[in-house]
Scaffold this active site. Structure first.
Site, short mmCIF file in Angstrom:
data_model
loop_
_atom_site.label_atom_id
_atom_site.label_comp_id
_atom_site.label_asym_id
_atom_site.label_seq_id
_atom_site.Cartn_x
_atom_site.Cartn_y
_atom_site.Cartn_z
N HIS A 47 0.77 -1.24 0.00
CA HIS A 47 0.00 0.00 0.00
C HIS A 47 0.80 1.29 0.00
O HIS A 47 0.20 2.36 0.02
CB HIS A 47 -0.95 0.01 1.20
CG HIS A 47 -1.99 -1.06 1.14
ND1 HIS A 47 -3.02 -1.05 0.22
CD2 HIS A 47 -2.14 -2.18 1.88
CE1 HIS A 47 -3.76 -2.13 0.40
NE2 HIS A 47 -3.26 -2.83 1.39
N LYS A 70 -6.31 -9.19 -8.87
CA LYS A 70 -6.87 -8.48 -7.71
C LYS A 70 -7.76 -7.36 -8.24
O LYS A 70 -7.34 -6.57 -9.08
CB LYS A 70 -5.75 -7.91 -6.84
CG LYS A 70 -6.27 -7.31 -5.56
CD LYS A 70 -5.19 -7.02 -4.56
CE LYS A 70 -5.87 -6.51 -3.29
NZ LYS A 70 -4.96 -6.18 -2.27
N ASN A 73 -6.89 -2.07 -5.52
CA ASN A 73 -5.88 -1.85 -4.48
C ASN A 73 -5.51 -0.37 -4.48
O ASN A 73 -5.42 0.26 -5.53
CB ASN A 73 -4.62 -2.68 -4.73
CG ASN A 73 -3.71 -2.68 -3.52
OD1 ASN A 73 -4.04 -3.23 -2.49
ND2 ASN A 73 -2.57 -2.02 -3.63
N HIS A 144 -2.61 -2.37 8.10
CA HIS A 144 -3.69 -2.59 7.14
C HIS A 144 -4.25 -1.25 6.68
O HIS A 144 -4.49 -0.37 7.50
CB HIS A 144 -4.80 -3.43 7.77
CG HIS A 144 -5.99 -3.63 6.89
ND1 HIS A 144 -5.96 -4.45 5.78
CD2 HIS A 144 -7.24 -3.11 6.93
CE1 HIS A 144 -7.16 -4.42 5.20
NE2 HIS A 144 -7.94 -3.61 5.87
#
Length: 159
Positions: A47, A70, A73, A144
């Site tokens: 990230h 994915k 993101n 996270h």
């Protein structure tokens, strides 16, 4: 066996459990610190990016190397990881025990899967935004990315 003899045999066992239990506390603490650092490094890899434009999503998303692709993101664009880390301590507000929102806005690129096929090569389109980031912190480390919110605008700015 008398009650006195029974207590004599139980007490050393309880004593050993007590001693080994206390000895395990620092070990468990080190395991948690290690786990937090592993999660922190995974957060950084997934990230945080030093320099990126919206057309850089295809390249940035290669870190996931997975099929199916994915779907989405977000990358926080920052040359200084400490400003992100500080959200967990001095540069953010606590939302819950582990959830923090940044006091300041960050440049964020969100990569969204564009292909009809869900197999490699995956293609992405980037969307650029400026938002306050919401992150989960453990042991003063971000682990996270939970999302972001647009900075508050006054009524005059929204017209």
């Amino acid at each position: 066996m008398s009650q006195k003899e029974n207590m004599a045999s139980v007490c050393p066992t309880l004593f050993l459990i007590f001693i080994f239990g206390w000895a395990a506390v620092p070990v468990m603490s080190e395991i948690n610190k290690s786990s937090n650092k592993d999660q922190y490094h995974k957060f950084l890899k997934q990230h945080v990016i030093k320099n990126m434009k919206t057309n850089g999503c295809d390249n940035a998303m290669k870190i996931f190397d997975r099929t199916p692709c994915k779907p989405i993101n977000s990358f926080i664009v920052s040359e200084d990881i400490n400003v992100i880390k500080d959200v967990c301590t001095t540069a953010g507000s606590t939302c819950s025990s582990e959830l923090h929102i940044s006091n300041n806005s960050f440049h964020v690129i969100t990569c969204i899967h564009q292909g009809r096929s869900n197999s490699s090569p995956c293609t992405y389109k980037g969307q650029e935004s400026t938002k306050k980031i919401i992150i989960t912190c453990k042991g003063e480390l971000p682990v996270h990315y939970a999302g972001g919110v647009a900075p508050h605008t006054s009524a005059e700015e929204s017209v």
